[in-house]
Scaffold this active site. Sequence first.
Site, PDB file in Angstrom:
ATOM      1  N   GLU A 142      -5.889 -14.008   4.574  1.00  0.00           N
ATOM      2  CA  GLU A 142      -5.569 -13.819   6.001  1.00  0.00           C
ATOM      3  C   GLU A 142      -6.839 -13.751   6.845  1.00  0.00           C
ATOM      4  O   GLU A 142      -6.895 -14.299   7.951  1.00  0.00           O
ATOM      5  CB  GLU A 142      -4.735 -12.546   6.169  1.00  0.00           C
ATOM      6  CG  GLU A 142      -3.351 -12.688   5.542  1.00  0.00           C
ATOM      7  CD  GLU A 142      -2.605 -11.370   5.449  1.00  0.00           C
ATOM      8  OE1 GLU A 142      -3.142 -10.422   4.833  1.00  0.00           O
ATOM      9  OE2 GLU A 142      -1.496 -11.268   5.978  1.00  0.00           O
ATOM     10  N   ALA A 162      -6.592  -6.585   0.991  1.00  0.00           N
ATOM     11  CA  ALA A 162      -6.746  -5.210   1.463  1.00  0.00           C
ATOM     12  C   ALA A 162      -6.968  -4.327   0.245  1.00  0.00           C
ATOM     13  O   ALA A 162      -6.557  -4.679  -0.867  1.00  0.00           O
ATOM     14  CB  ALA A 162      -5.491  -4.786   2.218  1.00  0.00           C
ATOM     15  N   GLU A 206       1.100 -10.265  -1.936  1.00  0.00           N
ATOM     16  CA  GLU A 206       1.605  -8.940  -1.537  1.00  0.00           C
ATOM     17  C   GLU A 206       3.004  -8.659  -2.064  1.00  0.00           C
ATOM     18  O   GLU A 206       3.385  -7.509  -2.285  1.00  0.00           O
ATOM     19  CB  GLU A 206       1.605  -8.811  -0.005  1.00  0.00           C
ATOM     20  CG  GLU A 206       0.219  -8.747   0.628  1.00  0.00           C
ATOM     21  CD  GLU A 206      -0.353 -10.115   0.996  1.00  0.00           C
ATOM     22  OE1 GLU A 206       0.132 -11.141   0.479  1.00  0.00           O
ATOM     23  OE2 GLU A 206      -1.296 -10.144   1.791  1.00  0.00           O
ATOM     24  N   GLY A 216      -5.045 -10.043   2.138  1.00  0.00           N
ATOM     25  CA  GLY A 216      -5.856  -9.897   3.348  1.00  0.00           C
ATOM     26  C   GLY A 216      -7.096 -10.777   3.343  1.00  0.00           C
ATOM     27  O   GLY A 216      -7.620 -11.129   4.399  1.00  0.00           O
TER      28      GLY A 216
HETATM   29  N1  CAA Z   1      -7.910  -3.582  -3.844  1.00  0.00           N
HETATM   30  C1  CAA Z   1      -8.623  -2.674  -4.525  1.00  0.00           C
HETATM   31  N2  CAA Z   1      -9.328  -2.976  -5.639  1.00  0.00           N
HETATM   32  C2  CAA Z   1      -9.283  -4.240  -6.081  1.00  0.00           C
HETATM   33  C3  CAA Z   1      -8.552  -5.243  -5.440  1.00  0.00           C
HETATM   34  C4  CAA Z   1      -7.843  -4.881  -4.243  1.00  0.00           C
HETATM   35  N3  CAA Z   1      -7.150  -5.760  -3.509  1.00  0.00           N
HETATM   36  N4  CAA Z   1      -8.686  -6.404  -6.107  1.00  0.00           N
HETATM   37  C5  CAA Z   1      -9.504  -6.139  -7.151  1.00  0.00           C
HETATM   38  N5  CAA Z   1      -9.853  -4.838  -7.148  1.00  0.00           N
HETATM   39  C6  CAA Z   1     -10.693  -4.130  -8.103  1.00  0.00           C
HETATM   40  C7  CAA Z   1      -9.979  -3.877  -9.410  1.00  0.00           C
HETATM   41  O1  CAA Z   1      -9.154  -2.739  -9.322  1.00  0.00           O
HETATM   42  C8  CAA Z   1     -11.140  -3.713 -10.356  1.00  0.00           C
HETATM   43  O2  CAA Z   1     -11.680  -2.440 -10.190  1.00  0.00           O
HETATM   44  P1  CAA Z   1     -11.994  -1.515 -11.504  1.00  0.00           P
HETATM   45  O3  CAA Z   1     -13.077  -2.258 -12.243  1.00  0.00           O
HETATM   46  O4  CAA Z   1     -12.466  -0.216 -10.916  1.00  0.00           O
HETATM   47  O5  CAA Z   1     -10.740  -1.419 -12.290  1.00  0.00           O
HETATM   48  C9  CAA Z   1     -12.164  -4.718  -9.810  1.00  0.00           C
HETATM   49  O6  CAA Z   1     -11.802  -4.953  -8.455  1.00  0.00           O
HETATM   50  C10 CAA Z   1     -12.158  -6.029 -10.553  1.00  0.00           C
HETATM   51  O7  CAA Z   1     -10.826  -6.516 -10.529  1.00  0.00           O
HETATM   52  P2  CAA Z   1     -10.056  -7.015 -11.855  1.00  0.00           P
HETATM   53  O8  CAA Z   1     -10.518  -6.259 -13.039  1.00  0.00           O
HETATM   54  O9  CAA Z   1      -8.591  -6.976 -11.561  1.00  0.00           O
HETATM   55  O10 CAA Z   1     -10.598  -8.528 -11.913  1.00  0.00           O
HETATM   56  P3  CAA Z   1      -9.883  -9.771 -12.585  1.00  0.00           P
HETATM   57  O11 CAA Z   1     -10.915 -10.847 -12.593  1.00  0.00           O
HETATM   58  O12 CAA Z   1      -9.232  -9.405 -13.882  1.00  0.00           O
HETATM   59  O13 CAA Z   1      -8.688 -10.165 -11.569  1.00  0.00           O
HETATM   60  C11 CAA Z   1      -7.748 -10.602  -9.391  1.00  0.00           C
HETATM   61  C12 CAA Z   1      -8.995 -10.639 -10.290  1.00  0.00           C
HETATM   62  C13 CAA Z   1      -6.707 -11.602  -9.896  1.00  0.00           C
HETATM   63  C14 CAA Z   1      -8.187 -10.957  -7.981  1.00  0.00           C
HETATM   64  C15 CAA Z   1      -7.123  -9.179  -9.439  1.00  0.00           C
HETATM   65  O14 CAA Z   1      -8.168  -8.227  -9.174  1.00  0.00           O
HETATM   66  C16 CAA Z   1      -6.046  -8.937  -8.419  1.00  0.00           C
HETATM   67  O15 CAA Z   1      -4.916  -9.375  -8.610  1.00  0.00           O
HETATM   68  N6  CAA Z   1      -6.362  -8.222  -7.293  1.00  0.00           N
HETATM   69  C17 CAA Z   1      -5.394  -7.853  -6.300  1.00  0.00           C
HETATM   70  C18 CAA Z   1      -5.004  -9.030  -5.425  1.00  0.00           C
HETATM   71  C19 CAA Z   1      -3.964  -8.592  -4.412  1.00  0.00           C
HETATM   72  O16 CAA Z   1      -2.879  -8.189  -4.751  1.00  0.00           O
HETATM   73  N7  CAA Z   1      -4.291  -8.698  -3.108  1.00  0.00           N
HETATM   74  C20 CAA Z   1      -3.406  -8.358  -2.035  1.00  0.00           C
HETATM   75  C21 CAA Z   1      -3.712  -6.966  -1.543  1.00  0.00           C
HETATM   76  S1  CAA Z   1      -2.528  -6.351  -0.373  1.00  0.00           S
HETATM   77  C22 CAA Z   1      -2.985  -7.012   1.124  1.00  0.00           C
HETATM   78  O17 CAA Z   1      -3.950  -7.720   1.234  1.00  0.00           O
HETATM   79  C23 CAA Z   1      -2.129  -6.589   2.290  1.00  0.00           C
HETATM   80  C24 CAA Z   1      -2.368  -7.349   3.551  1.00  0.00           C
HETATM   81  O18 CAA Z   1      -1.781  -8.377   3.790  1.00  0.00           O
HETATM   82  C25 CAA Z   1      -3.273  -6.814   4.568  1.00  0.00           C
END
Ligand code: CAA
Length: 258
Positions: free
Chosen positions: A112, A65, A132, A109
Amino acid sequence: MKYENILVDQRDNVGLITLHRPKALNALCAALMDELTHAIEKFDKDDGIGCMVLTGSEKAFAAGADIKEMSDKTYIEVMRDDFITANWEAAAKARKPIIAAVAGYALGGGCELAMMCDFILAAENAKFGQPEINLGVIPGAGGTQRLTRFVGKSKAMEMCLTGRMMDAQEAERCGLVSRIIADEDLLDEALDVAQKIAEKSLPSVLTAKECVNVAYETGLKEGVHYERRVFHALFAFDDKAEGMNAFIEKRQPKFSDK
Ligand code: CAA
């Protein structure tokens, strides 16, 4: 509807939907989920489509998400707007099969969403996780429930409590994905499998999908009873006669979906 976060295409009888928010690793924002819901529902109603493929990029199926969009939301907002339920579950509700072709990250998400599809084909570089817990929340799109059904309590508990990722090999070993495909072949293989499904008799496909899903939602006795009733009902279809006659006459069946 104009699509800005997904790409939609038709290949033979397969509806192909590609998540396309490259700058955010396909983070699932509200606009993307509205578009995805629209595209899935449209393909589901389209007589020319027998199966769908949902995919992302080589780097990310979806990184979850959209955290930036969620970060300011309050309890009353998510409750009132029915966040997740409102526009996330089209894949789980579709009658036609949807194959998730997952390369790169399928996190939160994203994992999921892949689990809402009917089965997952994973590229060698796929990584699955429910991180999460690191954000001070828990999976909110069915992760605690579906992951547990896919991989069992112990591994689901570990994944949800630690937020660690599993690679494609581990995901295949524990039954989260049906198969691993070489990275460069993932989409072609998914489209090929989808086209094979699309060529079957549609009533058989719809009912086979329904019956397997009933296995998740009921006990064995009730599930087998349901399957038996549906199996009997398929004997009323022209396609049952065509399928069996084609086998006996040593030819390919020509299904009419009737
Ligand atoms: N939401 C919003 N933006 C996101 C994102 C997310 N889930 N995941 C990545 N991005 C964005 C980053 O903020 C970044 O944007 P900027 O360049 O503007 O800073 C861009 O995508 C590239 O990401 P990274 O620089 O972080 O890329 P990376 O290769 O270094 O890392 C990653 C990749 C490990 C996937 C890391 O991006 C990450 O940990 N993302 C979040 C994963 C996460 O926590 N997901 C769960 C979300 S909550 C959820 O899903 C709730 C539910 O159950 C419904």
